[in-house]
Scaffold this active site. Sequence first.
Site, PDB file in Angstrom:
ATOM      1  N   HIS A  60       0.850  -1.226   0.167  1.00  0.00           N
ATOM      2  CA  HIS A  60      -0.089   0.169  -0.016  1.00  0.00           C
ATOM      3  C   HIS A  60       0.886   1.220   0.013  1.00  0.00           C
ATOM      4  O   HIS A  60       2.023   1.314  -0.023  1.00  0.00           O
ATOM      5  CB  HIS A  60      -1.105   0.025   1.162  1.00  0.00           C
ATOM      6  CG  HIS A  60      -0.376   0.089   2.418  1.00  0.00           C
ATOM      7  ND1 HIS A  60       0.609  -0.994   3.009  1.00  0.00           N
ATOM      8  CD2 HIS A  60      -0.304   1.189   3.553  1.00  0.00           C
ATOM      9  CE1 HIS A  60       0.719  -0.476   4.340  1.00  0.00           C
ATOM     10  NE2 HIS A  60       0.327   0.736   4.467  1.00  0.00           N
ATOM     11  N   HIS A  62       1.462   4.153   1.854  1.00  0.00           N
ATOM     12  CA  HIS A  62       1.971   4.778   2.861  1.00  0.00           C
ATOM     13  C   HIS A  62       3.584   4.715   2.931  1.00  0.00           C
ATOM     14  O   HIS A  62       4.385   3.836   2.428  1.00  0.00           O
ATOM     15  CB  HIS A  62       1.618   4.065   4.375  1.00  0.00           C
ATOM     16  CG  HIS A  62       0.255   4.497   4.728  1.00  0.00           C
ATOM     17  ND1 HIS A  62      -0.444   3.671   5.701  1.00  0.00           N
ATOM     18  CD2 HIS A  62      -0.595   5.481   4.227  1.00  0.00           C
ATOM     19  CE1 HIS A  62      -1.651   4.283   5.722  1.00  0.00           C
ATOM     20  NE2 HIS A  62      -1.858   5.078   4.846  1.00  0.00           N
ATOM     21  N   ASP A  64       6.260   4.857   5.032  1.00  0.00           N
ATOM     22  CA  ASP A  64       6.913   3.785   5.648  1.00  0.00           C
ATOM     23  C   ASP A  64       7.081   2.439   4.797  1.00  0.00           C
ATOM     24  O   ASP A  64       7.804   1.608   5.464  1.00  0.00           O
ATOM     25  CB  ASP A  64       6.638   3.714   7.286  1.00  0.00           C
ATOM     26  CG  ASP A  64       5.307   2.999   7.311  1.00  0.00           C
ATOM     27  OD1 ASP A  64       4.267   3.474   6.547  1.00  0.00           O
ATOM     28  OD2 ASP A  64       5.165   2.419   8.342  1.00  0.00           O
ATOM     29  N   HIS A  65       6.191   2.264   3.822  1.00  0.00           N
ATOM     30  CA  HIS A  65       6.472   1.035   3.225  1.00  0.00           C
ATOM     31  C   HIS A  65       6.802   1.315   1.499  1.00  0.00           C
ATOM     32  O   HIS A  65       7.247   0.197   1.178  1.00  0.00           O
ATOM     33  CB  HIS A  65       4.789   0.385   2.910  1.00  0.00           C
ATOM     34  CG  HIS A  65       4.359   0.105   4.383  1.00  0.00           C
ATOM     35  ND1 HIS A  65       4.408  -1.191   4.468  1.00  0.00           N
ATOM     36  CD2 HIS A  65       3.934   0.998   5.335  1.00  0.00           C
ATOM     37  CE1 HIS A  65       3.792  -1.256   5.699  1.00  0.00           C
ATOM     38  NE2 HIS A  65       3.446  -0.136   6.433  1.00  0.00           N
ATOM     39  N   HIS A 120      -7.432  -0.688   5.877  1.00  0.00           N
ATOM     40  CA  HIS A 120      -6.363   0.346   6.186  1.00  0.00           C
ATOM     41  C   HIS A 120      -6.169   1.372   5.164  1.00  0.00           C
ATOM     42  O   HIS A 120      -6.173   2.620   5.550  1.00  0.00           O
ATOM     43  CB  HIS A 120      -4.677  -0.524   6.367  1.00  0.00           C
ATOM     44  CG  HIS A 120      -3.741   0.153   6.919  1.00  0.00           C
ATOM     45  ND1 HIS A 120      -3.871   0.935   8.069  1.00  0.00           N
ATOM     46  CD2 HIS A 120      -2.668   0.587   6.369  1.00  0.00           C
ATOM     47  CE1 HIS A 120      -2.786   1.535   8.205  1.00  0.00           C
ATOM     48  NE2 HIS A 120      -1.856   1.295   7.097  1.00  0.00           N
ATOM     49  N   ASP A 137      -0.191  -3.735   6.546  1.00  0.00           N
ATOM     50  CA  ASP A 137      -0.730  -3.335   7.626  1.00  0.00           C
ATOM     51  C   ASP A 137      -2.290  -3.614   7.859  1.00  0.00           C
ATOM     52  O   ASP A 137      -3.105  -3.192   8.445  1.00  0.00           O
ATOM     53  CB  ASP A 137      -0.742  -1.673   7.725  1.00  0.00           C
ATOM     54  CG  ASP A 137       0.737  -1.217   8.108  1.00  0.00           C
ATOM     55  OD1 ASP A 137       1.776  -1.895   8.270  1.00  0.00           O
ATOM     56  OD2 ASP A 137       1.013  -0.140   7.928  1.00  0.00           O
ATOM     57  N   HIS A 175       4.874  -4.679  10.945  1.00  0.00           N
ATOM     58  CA  HIS A 175       5.266  -3.841  12.337  1.00  0.00           C
ATOM     59  C   HIS A 175       5.265  -4.987  13.589  1.00  0.00           C
ATOM     60  O   HIS A 175       4.486  -5.898  13.684  1.00  0.00           O
ATOM     61  CB  HIS A 175       4.157  -2.876  12.606  1.00  0.00           C
ATOM     62  CG  HIS A 175       4.218  -1.551  11.582  1.00  0.00           C
ATOM     63  ND1 HIS A 175       4.944  -0.394  11.717  1.00  0.00           N
ATOM     64  CD2 HIS A 175       3.473  -1.393  10.570  1.00  0.00           C
ATOM     65  CE1 HIS A 175       4.779   0.161  10.766  1.00  0.00           C
ATOM     66  NE2 HIS A 175       3.872  -0.248  10.037  1.00  0.00           N
TER      67      HIS A 175
END
Length: 263
Positions: A60, A62, A64-65, A120, A137, A175
């Site tokens: 996805h 975001h 941090d990915h 998410h 996530d 995570h």
Amino acid sequence: MLSVITIPAFNDNYIWLFHQADSNKAYVVDPGCAKSVLSYLQGAETQGNKLDLVGILITHHHADHTGGIAELQKAYQNQLNVYGPSKENIDGLTELIDHQQSLLLPFITNPVNVIEVPGHTLGHIAYSIEDALFCGDTLFSGGCGRLFEGSPEQMSASLSKLSSLDKDTKVYCAHEYTQANLAFAMAVEPNNPQLQQYNQSVLDARMNNISTIPTTIATELAINPFLRSHCTEIKQSISQQFNVNNPTDIQTFTLLRQWKNNF
């Protein structure tokens, strides 16, 4: 046979690197931090275990990915195949995945089952390869992702898809949230003996800085409240917390997520 390697990043992210056990051609999943990936690969080469990165899988949008895509492409002369959901605006994708499908990756023996898991984010996807699930996530050990874009109904349906996979499937989420998730789970279903036992093992692991991931589908079905909204004790906890009578499964799930947001 698939070999999966953990690359920690940031405060609590996990980047997953995988390859066939008899091949040095590797892929990474959700590389939010290119430096973490490159550092691992350089260290492996120094130790005589050279791995050749050939591709990236994204679940996805975001940061941090996705944040490491450009730097990894630069390090590999823009030769990497980058797979990700077409329904999300992600810079750097070279292979757009527009629906649930079977994906063939070069150097990976078995096909990859792509699973649409909105909740998410609306375009979130997961990848199931052999006995490994890379779910970003969506599903965490003891929990699930926040609903930033999707609805409770969407997330519940997405989790149902994942929980229907083979019970021995290893869950590689993105995570290290397990300890906090289980604190909530214990408040919701305190009399679950499997949860009590798992919570103690997780506390012991984290005290020694040991990762709790991967988990398994079987474990999550036994302890994760977001897969157990049909259970009597959880419904009773929701009734008491929110002063509602006889909540349905989806009402229970919705209120669980609301409770967890503020726990």
